[in-house]
Design an enzyme around this catalytic site. Structure first.
Site, PDB file in Angstrom:
ATOM      1  CG  HIS A   1      41.421  40.996  43.988  1.00  0.00           C
ATOM      2  ND1 HIS A   1      42.664  40.602  44.577  1.00  0.00           N
ATOM      3  CD2 HIS A   1      41.393  40.027  43.050  1.00  0.00           C
ATOM      4  CE1 HIS A   1      42.982  39.526  43.926  1.00  0.00           C
ATOM      5  NE2 HIS A   1      42.236  39.060  42.985  1.00  0.00           N
TER       6      HIS A   1
ATOM      7  CB  CYS B   1      45.649  41.216  43.429  1.00  0.00           C
ATOM      8  SG  CYS B   1      45.236  42.641  44.143  1.00  0.00           S
TER       9      CYS B   1
ATOM     10  CG  HIS C   1      42.829  36.515  40.773  1.00  0.00           C
ATOM     11  ND1 HIS C   1      42.135  36.488  41.914  1.00  0.00           N
ATOM     12  CD2 HIS C   1      42.330  35.224  40.204  1.00  0.00           C
ATOM     13  CE1 HIS C   1      41.626  35.608  42.108  1.00  0.00           C
ATOM     14  NE2 HIS C   1      41.470  34.890  40.971  1.00  0.00           N
TER      15      HIS C   1
END
Length: 162
Positions: free
Chosen positions: A118, A67, A130
């Site tokens: 994240h 990510c 993402h």
């Protein structure tokens, strides 16, 4: 000649002081400006080029990407902004904004575990792009129960990087 010496010393001192002054701070696209750093159509086109690339922790290529590398790469290629490599470091960049102030290009951060974080990039209409651990590079909704509950913070990057 002696009468000019004090003036010469003052002139040199002022000249040197001007060279050592601090640069003007960069303008911030702050919470109240609501300006987009990256337009949604530019981001969506970039995401399409990466769609489905599998998630790989530590990865930074189309063979596999995580990510924070996806966010780093997106900003480097589309806005010529260099971000740090990790989610934790990226979470220190720019200015914190409320979820209600999100515009395309803002970073969205999530707490996905006790110490796991994240990051993604907001698009519009509560969607963000993402590198998902389960789907690879994709678009998800902030409104799904998982992402809504995991939401941690949003940040708007500075106009000239940080």
């Amino acid at each position: 000649m002696r009468t000019y010496l004090p003036f010469l010393l003052i002139f040199i001192t002022l000249l040197l002081a001007g060279c050592s002054s601090a640069p003007e701070p960069a303008k911030v696209s702050g919470p109240s400006t609501n300006q987009q750093l990256l337009p949604v159509n530019t981001l969506a086109a970039f995401e399409q080029q990466w769609r489905g690339v599998p998630y790989r922790y530590g990865g930074n290529s189309k063979h596999g990407i995580d990510c924070s590398a996806f966010v780093q790469l997106t900003y480097q290629q589309l806005a010529n902004i260099r971000l740090p490599r990790t989610t934790a470091a990226q979470a220190q960049y720019g200015v914190k904004i409320a979820r209600s102030e999100l515009v395309s290009g803002d970073l969205v951060f999530f707490k996905t575990g006790w110490s796991s974080r994240h990051v993604g990039i907001y698009l519009s209409h509560n969607n963000f792009m993402h590198a998902s651990t389960s789907e690879g590079v994709t678009i998800s909704s902030l409104n799904t129960p998982y992402w809504r509950d995991a939401f941690w913070q949003a940040r708007r990057l500075l106009a000239h990087g940080q």
